[in-house]
Write a protein that holds these residues in place. Structure first.
Motif, PDB file in Angstrom:
ATOM      1  N   GLY A 254     134.627   1.224  40.775  1.00 31.81           N
ATOM      2  CA  GLY A 254     133.773   0.262  40.127  1.00 31.81           C
ATOM      3  C   GLY A 254     133.901   0.141  38.588  1.00 31.81           C
ATOM      4  O   GLY A 254     133.092  -0.457  37.268  1.00 31.81           O
ATOM      5  N   MET A 255     135.070   0.039  38.183  1.00 28.98           N
ATOM      6  CA  MET A 255     135.370  -0.079  36.519  1.00 28.98           C
ATOM      7  C   MET A 255     135.640  -1.141  36.027  1.00 28.98           C
ATOM      8  O   MET A 255     136.865  -1.405  36.532  1.00 28.98           O
ATOM      9  CB  MET A 255     136.426   1.069  36.004  1.00 28.98           C
ATOM     10  CG  MET A 255     135.659   2.601  36.223  1.00 28.98           C
ATOM     11  SD  MET A 255     136.370   4.216  35.594  1.00 28.98           S
ATOM     12  CE  MET A 255     135.617   6.278  35.721  1.00 28.98           C
ATOM     13  N   CYS A 256     135.166  -1.501  34.884  1.00 27.65           N
ATOM     14  CA  CYS A 256     135.592  -2.509  33.607  1.00 27.65           C
ATOM     15  C   CYS A 256     137.231  -2.642  33.427  1.00 27.65           C
ATOM     16  O   CYS A 256     137.488  -1.412  32.687  1.00 27.65           O
ATOM     17  CB  CYS A 256     134.728  -2.816  32.886  1.00 27.65           C
ATOM     18  SG  CYS A 256     132.980  -3.640  33.563  1.00 27.65           S
ATOM     19  N   LEU A 257     137.935  -3.374  33.530  1.00 30.91           N
ATOM     20  CA  LEU A 257     139.253  -3.727  32.572  1.00 30.91           C
ATOM     21  C   LEU A 257     138.736  -4.844  31.086  1.00 30.91           C
ATOM     22  O   LEU A 257     138.778  -5.877  32.068  1.00 30.91           O
ATOM     23  CB  LEU A 257     140.069  -4.039  33.569  1.00 30.91           C
ATOM     24  CG  LEU A 257     141.743  -4.126  32.510  1.00 30.91           C
ATOM     25  CD1 LEU A 257     142.097  -3.511  32.010  1.00 30.91           C
ATOM     26  CD2 LEU A 257     143.013  -5.135  33.564  1.00 30.91           C
ATOM     27  N   TYR A 258     138.649  -4.282  29.867  1.00 29.85           N
ATOM     28  CA  TYR A 258     139.024  -5.171  29.124  1.00 29.85           C
ATOM     29  C   TYR A 258     139.802  -6.641  28.903  1.00 29.85           C
ATOM     30  O   TYR A 258     141.023  -5.929  29.650  1.00 29.85           O
ATOM     31  CB  TYR A 258     138.495  -4.830  27.501  1.00 29.85           C
ATOM     32  CG  TYR A 258     137.930  -5.302  26.804  1.00 29.85           C
ATOM     33  CD1 TYR A 258     136.407  -5.901  26.249  1.00 29.85           C
ATOM     34  CD2 TYR A 258     139.127  -6.528  26.081  1.00 29.85           C
ATOM     35  CE1 TYR A 258     135.749  -7.212  25.289  1.00 29.85           C
ATOM     36  CE2 TYR A 258     138.333  -7.365  25.522  1.00 29.85           C
ATOM     37  CZ  TYR A 258     136.581  -7.901  25.029  1.00 29.85           C
ATOM     38  OH  TYR A 258     136.229  -7.386  23.558  1.00 29.85           O
ATOM     39  N   GLY A 259     139.193  -7.812  29.199  1.00 32.40           N
ATOM     40  CA  GLY A 259     139.940  -8.532  29.153  1.00 32.40           C
ATOM     41  C   GLY A 259     140.360  -9.334  30.492  1.00 32.40           C
ATOM     42  O   GLY A 259     140.954 -10.207  30.668  1.00 32.40           O
ATOM     43  N   SER A 260     139.997  -8.890  30.589  1.00 32.39           N
ATOM     44  CA  SER A 260     139.846  -9.456  32.669  1.00 32.39           C
ATOM     45  C   SER A 260     138.356  -9.256  33.336  1.00 32.39           C
ATOM     46  O   SER A 260     138.004 -10.241  33.890  1.00 32.39           O
ATOM     47  CB  SER A 260     140.379  -8.491  33.597  1.00 32.39           C
ATOM     48  OG  SER A 260     140.851  -8.926  34.789  1.00 32.39           O
ATOM     49  N   ASP A 261     137.607  -7.914  33.434  1.00 36.00           N
ATOM     50  CA  ASP A 261     136.142  -7.680  33.868  1.00 36.00           C
ATOM     51  C   ASP A 261     135.025  -8.233  32.735  1.00 36.00           C
ATOM     52  O   ASP A 261     133.838  -8.712  32.975  1.00 36.00           O
ATOM     53  CB  ASP A 261     136.650  -6.724  34.552  1.00 36.00           C
ATOM     54  CG  ASP A 261     137.246  -6.670  35.405  1.00 36.00           C
ATOM     55  OD1 ASP A 261     137.368  -7.958  36.225  1.00 36.00           O
ATOM     56  OD2 ASP A 261     137.901  -5.451  35.451  1.00 36.00           O
ATOM     57  N   ILE A 262     135.146  -8.091  31.754  1.00 35.06           N
ATOM     58  CA  ILE A 262     133.988  -8.147  30.553  1.00 35.06           C
ATOM     59  C   ILE A 262     135.294  -8.691  29.175  1.00 35.06           C
ATOM     60  O   ILE A 262     136.206  -8.187  29.021  1.00 35.06           O
ATOM     61  CB  ILE A 262     133.592  -6.832  30.395  1.00 35.06           C
ATOM     62  CG1 ILE A 262     134.581  -5.755  29.277  1.00 35.06           C
ATOM     63  CG2 ILE A 262     132.564  -6.562  30.689  1.00 35.06           C
ATOM     64  CD1 ILE A 262     134.068  -4.429  29.304  1.00 35.06           C
ATOM     65  N   ASP A 263     134.932  -9.722  28.368  1.00 35.59           N
ATOM     66  CA  ASP A 263     135.006 -10.009  27.054  1.00 35.59           C
ATOM     67  C   ASP A 263     133.955 -10.527  25.811  1.00 35.59           C
ATOM     68  O   ASP A 263     132.787  -9.930  26.409  1.00 35.59           O
ATOM     69  CB  ASP A 263     135.644 -11.222  27.257  1.00 35.59           C
ATOM     70  CG  ASP A 263     135.968 -12.147  27.944  1.00 35.59           C
ATOM     71  OD1 ASP A 263     133.787 -12.377  27.504  1.00 35.59           O
ATOM     72  OD2 ASP A 263     136.252 -12.710  28.748  1.00 35.59           O
ATOM     73  N   ASP A 264     134.485 -11.185  25.400  1.00 35.06           N
ATOM     74  CA  ASP A 264     133.399 -11.448  23.810  1.00 35.06           C
ATOM     75  C   ASP A 264     132.633 -12.794  24.229  1.00 35.06           C
ATOM     76  O   ASP A 264     132.017 -12.527  23.261  1.00 35.06           O
ATOM     77  CB  ASP A 264     134.567 -11.639  22.487  1.00 35.06           C
ATOM     78  CG  ASP A 264     135.430 -12.874  22.559  1.00 35.06           C
ATOM     79  OD1 ASP A 264     135.356 -12.961  23.989  1.00 35.06           O
ATOM     80  OD2 ASP A 264     136.059 -12.981  21.586  1.00 35.06           O
ATOM     81  N   THR A 265     133.208 -12.885  25.537  1.00 36.29           N
ATOM     82  CA  THR A 265     131.880 -14.092  25.728  1.00 36.29           C
ATOM     83  C   THR A 265     130.715 -13.420  26.503  1.00 36.29           C
ATOM     84  O   THR A 265     129.407 -13.674  26.953  1.00 36.29           O
ATOM     85  CB  THR A 265     131.889 -14.602  26.140  1.00 36.29           C
ATOM     86  OG1 THR A 265     132.723 -15.052  27.373  1.00 36.29           O
ATOM     87  CG2 THR A 265     133.681 -15.620  25.901  1.00 36.29           C
ATOM     88  N   THR A 266     131.050 -11.867  27.306  1.00 39.18           N
ATOM     89  CA  THR A 266     130.617 -11.250  28.343  1.00 39.18           C
ATOM     90  C   THR A 266     129.204 -10.267  28.008  1.00 39.18           C
ATOM     91  O   THR A 266     129.608  -9.781  26.515  1.00 39.18           O
ATOM     92  CB  THR A 266     131.073 -10.362  29.153  1.00 39.18           C
ATOM     93  OG1 THR A 266     131.652 -11.196  29.464  1.00 39.18           O
ATOM     94  CG2 THR A 266     130.312  -9.894  29.940  1.00 39.18           C
ATOM     95  N   SER A 267     128.076 -10.530  27.894  1.00 43.29           N
ATOM     96  CA  SER A 267     127.053  -9.473  27.217  1.00 43.29           C
ATOM     97  C   SER A 267     126.985  -7.733  28.665  1.00 43.29           C
ATOM     98  O   SER A 267     127.313  -8.432  29.620  1.00 43.29           O
ATOM     99  CB  SER A 267     125.783  -9.874  27.769  1.00 43.29           C
ATOM    100  OG  SER A 267     125.105  -9.974  28.882  1.00 43.29           O
ATOM    101  N   PRO A 268     126.804  -6.667  27.808  1.00 43.51           N
ATOM    102  CA  PRO A 268     126.783  -6.003  28.590  1.00 43.51           C
ATOM    103  C   PRO A 268     125.764  -6.161  29.912  1.00 43.51           C
ATOM    104  O   PRO A 268     126.497  -5.494  30.997  1.00 43.51           O
ATOM    105  CB  PRO A 268     125.768  -4.907  27.505  1.00 43.51           C
ATOM    106  CG  PRO A 268     126.200  -4.896  26.159  1.00 43.51           C
ATOM    107  CD  PRO A 268     126.442  -6.847  26.004  1.00 43.51           C
ATOM    108  N   VAL A 269     124.399  -6.368  29.842  1.00 43.50           N
ATOM    109  CA  VAL A 269     123.438  -7.183  30.451  1.00 43.50           C
ATOM    110  C   VAL A 269     124.450  -7.914  31.627  1.00 43.50           C
ATOM    111  O   VAL A 269     124.173  -7.450  32.822  1.00 43.50           O
ATOM    112  CB  VAL A 269     122.714  -8.041  30.026  1.00 43.50           C
ATOM    113  CG1 VAL A 269     121.395  -7.958  31.572  1.00 43.50           C
ATOM    114  CG2 VAL A 269     121.373  -7.461  29.275  1.00 43.50           C
ATOM    115  N   GLU A 270     124.860  -8.902  31.515  1.00 42.04           N
ATOM    116  CA  GLU A 270     125.845 -10.133  32.703  1.00 42.04           C
ATOM    117  C   GLU A 270     126.832  -8.517  33.171  1.00 42.04           C
ATOM    118  O   GLU A 270     127.216  -9.315  34.326  1.00 42.04           O
ATOM    119  CB  GLU A 270     126.903 -10.557  32.111  1.00 42.04           C
ATOM    120  CG  GLU A 270     125.907 -11.805  31.343  1.00 42.04           C
ATOM    121  CD  GLU A 270     126.537 -13.073  30.602  1.00 42.04           C
ATOM    122  OE1 GLU A 270     126.230 -14.375  31.018  1.00 42.04           O
ATOM    123  OE2 GLU A 270     127.431 -12.590  29.679  1.00 42.04           O
ATOM    124  N   GLY A 271     127.721  -7.513  32.918  1.00 39.90           N
ATOM    125  CA  GLY A 271     128.249  -6.932  32.769  1.00 39.90           C
ATOM    126  C   GLY A 271     128.154  -5.862  34.009  1.00 39.90           C
ATOM    127  O   GLY A 271     128.366  -4.885  34.055  1.00 39.90           O
TER     128      GLY A 271
END
Length: 389
Positions: free
Chosen positions: A258-275
């Motif tokens: 369940g771990m994020c990959l930056y650039g795929s699952d989170i990016d500079d538009t995603t907030s920590p709350v959304e993520g």
């Protein structure tokens, strides 16, 4: 199964490479990978092993879950941040509570921008009140450095060192502790818990050892002088319990965890709350409201975000990055990562879904090759983690 995983991984790693293959960098372990029969692919500006001969991605994945796998993560960027204002400086650009962190303990965190988006995710380890060891993603190297230096201008007495002469090796899996203990018998690794770190001597070479990793298994990440890294890796691989593991299995392992990959699952538009990373935001930080992007983030904590990162079990076919998620014929989200799970024998995915549909058990459909496949929202991680706590 392994060919399906490989087909999904290859376009992504190539997309993250430098535009010119001649500009690709080599880690200190590059020749070791080539000699071991690795399939080399471009990733985040480096030539990196995807998998090894006579070892499918699925087999590598299962080996790590059952035994121990060695991963070259020297492409990651290591930093030391020092000075009497180091804590205040880092707390100004991340939402984590670092004052409360004990010496040689670490936390997952994020660098946030003015809009509350995630510039990068990072591990921050506190050595003392004036010294921090920070690891960031290779693909974000340039923008991370720009961000760190930009905010450094507001703080006197803080020194930023980008480490240039050390490799980073991750060893993961249930047999890893025994392997590492045999290489440094004078140190008691049972005293080192998940999220903790220590300086350990391996046959005269001082290494910074952190207990943790990117697979959901017990394991260690070892920062070692580059000129000693090949001998160290060879000594580890001489143990029959350890095999070299490439990017392909690293991706499926982290997705099961369940771990994020930056650039795929989170990016500079995603907030920590959304993520679904609200847990990294300390109680004191929520009250102080004094980190970059805090206005949006704290508002979302109070009022809720419009979307949430969730897990999915998808029937019939593996979902791809960008696949549309629908409920009752209405688009409510998108998949950000997906693959067949070698452990579960099911198709797993993570992605974003509109708040209100994010609860476990929600039935949905994912559009895969223009066909709607049944899916169910589930909690992550997909399999239990085995951290040593």
């Amino acid at each position: 199964m392994s060919s399906s995983i490989k087909a999904r991984i290859l376009p992504f790693v190539i997309k993250r490479a430098n535009s010119s293959s001649s500009a690709l960098k080599h880690t200190p372990l590059y020749d070791l990978h080539v000699n071991a029969g690795a399939t080399i692919v471009p990733f985040a500006g480096f030539s990196m092993p995807l998998q090894y001969k006579d070892q499918t991605i699925s087999a590598s994945h299962r080996w790590t879950r059952e035994h121990s796998g060695l991963f070259d993560v020297s492409h990651m960027v290591q930093w030391f941040i020092r000075g009497e204002n180091a804590t205040a400086y880092l707390e100004s650009i991340t939402p984590s509570s670092l004052q409360e962190l004990s010496s040689f303990h670490s936390t997952l965190s994020t660098f946030t921008n003015e809009n509350g988006g995630i510039i990068d995710d990072t591990i921050i380890a506190k050595h003392d009140d004036n010294t921090y060891y920070v690891v960031t993603n290779a693909a974000c190297s340039e923008k991370d450095e720009l961000n760190l230096k930009k905010h450094l201008e507001n703080w006197k007495g803080v020194e930023l060192e980008r480490v240039q002469d050390r490799a980073l090796i991750a060893i993961q899996g249930p047999e890893t502790a025994a392997v590492i203990q045999s290489l440094a018998p004078s140190y008691d690794f049972s005293a080192l818990k998940f999220g903790q770190s220590a300086y350990v001597d391996f046959k005269g070479v001082q290494c910074l050892v952190s207990r943790g990793g990117y697979t959901g298994e017990d394991g260690f990440e070892i920062s070692i002088p580059a000129n000693a890294s090949v001998d160290f890796a060879q000594n580890v691989l001489a143990d029959q319990r350890v095999r070299p593991i490439g990017l392909g299995a690293r991706d499926t392992l982290r997705l099961e965890a369940g771990m994020c990959l930056y650039g795929s699952d989170i990016d500079d538009t995603t907030s920590p709350v959304e993520g679904s990373l609200s847990w990294i935001i300390g109680k004191r930080r929520r009250q102080e409201n004094n980190f970059v992007g805090s206005s949006r983030i704290l508002k979302e904590l109070k009022e809720g975000a419009s979307r949430r990162r969730v897990g999915f079990i998808v029937e019939n076919a593996p979902a791809r990055h960008g696949s549309i998620v629908e409920v009752d014929g209405v688009q409510v989200g998108r998949i950000t990562s997906g693959c067949p799970s070698p452990t579960l024998g099911k198709n797993i995915a993570m992605g974003y879904i509109s708040t209100g549909f994010h609860k476990s058990g929600t039935s949905a459909h994912v559009k895969i090759r223009n066909k709607l496949q049944p899916a169910t929202v589930v909690r992550m991680p997909f399999i239990p983690t085995n951290y040593y706590k």
